[in-house]
Design a protein around this motif. Sequence first.
Motif, mmCIF file in Angstrom:
data_model
loop_
_atom_site.group_PDB
_atom_site.id
_atom_site.type_symbol
_atom_site.label_atom_id
_atom_site.label_comp_id
_atom_site.label_asym_id
_atom_site.label_seq_id
_atom_site.Cartn_x
_atom_site.Cartn_y
_atom_site.Cartn_z
ATOM 1 N N ASP A 20 1.440 4.114 5.330
ATOM 2 C CA ASP A 20 0.184 3.416 5.566
ATOM 3 C C ASP A 20 -0.233 2.741 4.268
ATOM 4 O O ASP A 20 0.032 3.246 3.173
ATOM 5 C CB ASP A 20 -0.915 4.392 5.996
ATOM 6 N N TYR A 21 -0.881 1.607 4.413
ATOM 7 C CA TYR A 21 -1.428 0.931 3.244
ATOM 8 C C TYR A 21 -2.791 0.357 3.588
ATOM 9 O O TYR A 21 -3.142 0.211 4.762
ATOM 10 C CB TYR A 21 -0.484 -0.157 2.725
ATOM 11 N N LYS A 22 -3.542 0.095 2.561
ATOM 12 C CA LYS A 22 -4.817 -0.568 2.781
ATOM 13 C C LYS A 22 -5.132 -1.471 1.608
ATOM 14 O O LYS A 22 -4.767 -1.193 0.461
ATOM 15 C CB LYS A 22 -5.945 0.422 3.029
ATOM 16 N N SER A 35 -8.894 -3.236 4.769
ATOM 17 C CA SER A 35 -8.007 -3.718 5.821
ATOM 18 C C SER A 35 -6.770 -2.833 5.787
ATOM 19 O O SER A 35 -6.084 -2.764 4.762
ATOM 20 C CB SER A 35 -7.639 -5.186 5.591
ATOM 21 N N ASN A 36 -6.499 -2.138 6.884
ATOM 22 C CA ASN A 36 -5.413 -1.158 6.939
ATOM 23 C C ASN A 36 -4.175 -1.719 7.625
ATOM 24 O O ASN A 36 -4.276 -2.590 8.489
ATOM 25 C CB ASN A 36 -5.874 0.093 7.685
ATOM 26 N N GLY A 37 -3.019 -1.186 7.241
ATOM 27 C CA GLY A 37 -1.764 -1.572 7.867
ATOM 28 C C GLY A 37 -0.745 -0.466 7.772
ATOM 29 O O GLY A 37 -0.966 0.566 7.135
ATOM 30 N N ALA A 66 -4.451 -2.968 -3.533
ATOM 31 C CA ALA A 66 -3.644 -2.432 -2.437
ATOM 32 C C ALA A 66 -3.308 -0.987 -2.765
ATOM 33 O O ALA A 66 -2.919 -0.675 -3.893
ATOM 34 C CB ALA A 66 -2.369 -3.250 -2.263
ATOM 35 N N LYS A 67 -3.465 -0.117 -1.779
ATOM 36 C CA LYS A 67 -3.164 1.298 -1.961
ATOM 37 C C LYS A 67 -2.187 1.734 -0.883
ATOM 38 O O LYS A 67 -2.337 1.376 0.280
ATOM 39 C CB LYS A 67 -4.446 2.128 -1.884
ATOM 40 N N ILE A 68 -1.177 2.507 -1.298
ATOM 41 C CA ILE A 68 -0.138 2.970 -0.382
ATOM 42 C C ILE A 68 -0.213 4.483 -0.269
ATOM 43 O O ILE A 68 -0.363 5.188 -1.263
ATOM 44 C CB ILE A 68 1.255 2.535 -0.883
ATOM 45 N N TYR A 70 1.980 7.636 1.561
ATOM 46 C CA TYR A 70 3.167 8.032 2.304
ATOM 47 C C TYR A 70 3.363 9.535 2.170
ATOM 48 O O TYR A 70 2.875 10.169 1.252
ATOM 49 C CB TYR A 70 4.419 7.275 1.842
ATOM 50 N N SER A 71 4.100 10.066 3.093
ATOM 51 C CA SER A 71 4.389 11.494 3.124
ATOM 52 C C SER A 71 5.817 11.724 2.639
ATOM 53 O O SER A 71 6.703 10.915 2.887
ATOM 54 C CB SER A 71 4.237 12.000 4.560
ATOM 55 N N ASN A 72 6.044 12.843 1.969
ATOM 56 C CA ASN A 72 7.399 13.185 1.534
ATOM 57 C C ASN A 72 8.349 13.316 2.720
ATOM 58 O O ASN A 72 9.541 13.121 2.594
ATOM 59 C CB ASN A 72 7.402 14.484 0.722
ATOM 60 N N GLN A 73 7.816 13.647 3.898
ATOM 61 C CA GLN A 73 8.655 13.809 5.082
ATOM 62 C C GLN A 73 9.192 12.473 5.585
ATOM 63 O O GLN A 73 10.117 12.444 6.379
ATOM 64 C CB GLN A 73 7.871 14.498 6.192
ATOM 65 N N ASN A 74 8.611 11.379 5.164
ATOM 66 C CA ASN A 74 9.040 10.069 5.642
ATOM 67 C C ASN A 74 10.190 9.471 4.837
ATOM 68 O O ASN A 74 10.712 8.431 5.205
ATOM 69 C CB ASN A 74 7.860 9.092 5.666
#
Length: 185
Positions: A20-22, A35-37, A66-68, A70-74
């Motif tokens: 996910d990012y925003k 604004s999310n993506g 911009a901020k990202i 993520y999960s280690n599982q991904n």
Amino acid sequence: MDLIAEVENPNADYGVKEFDYKFVITGINGETRESNGRSFILPSERKHILAVNKQTPPFPIASVSAKINYSNQNWQNLASHEGIPTEVKINLLNYEFIKSQSDDKIKSIKAEIINSGNVEYANVVLKFLAIDSNENIIAVAISEIQQLQPLERQTVNVTLPRLLETAENSEFFGVIFEAESNIIQ
């Protein structure tokens, strides 16, 4: 308003299946709009994340970040899976800027692409970032293709909705082309 950030995965073996990012727009008085993506990134990939055609906030803008998340599982090791590609091999063969007949301004891009890989790609997102002679991004267009067979060529026409606000007096010079399809299972 179009928001653009470049992201890079320096890891040659691992990709991120989903993150996910925003984009956070901050006003001069501390107001914020987000604004999310959601996207993914392949090993050694450098690409742009976009939020296009967003409403300009009703306050003067001080900064955009911009901020990202993520999960280690991904994270997935693609190098250890034989036969799974680690990059999307869709190339831009040629393109031309198309002018409007009514006002002689550039309104779209006509492009020919090819799947130069040996696998079928599904849900392909094509990004066209028009640049000026200083390599500044001045317009953004996105198109999607449901599937692209190996060695298949397609011609696409993408509308350039408008120049970015910072580029009103710029001239089109070239295109940065990116194609993505999430090949991470």
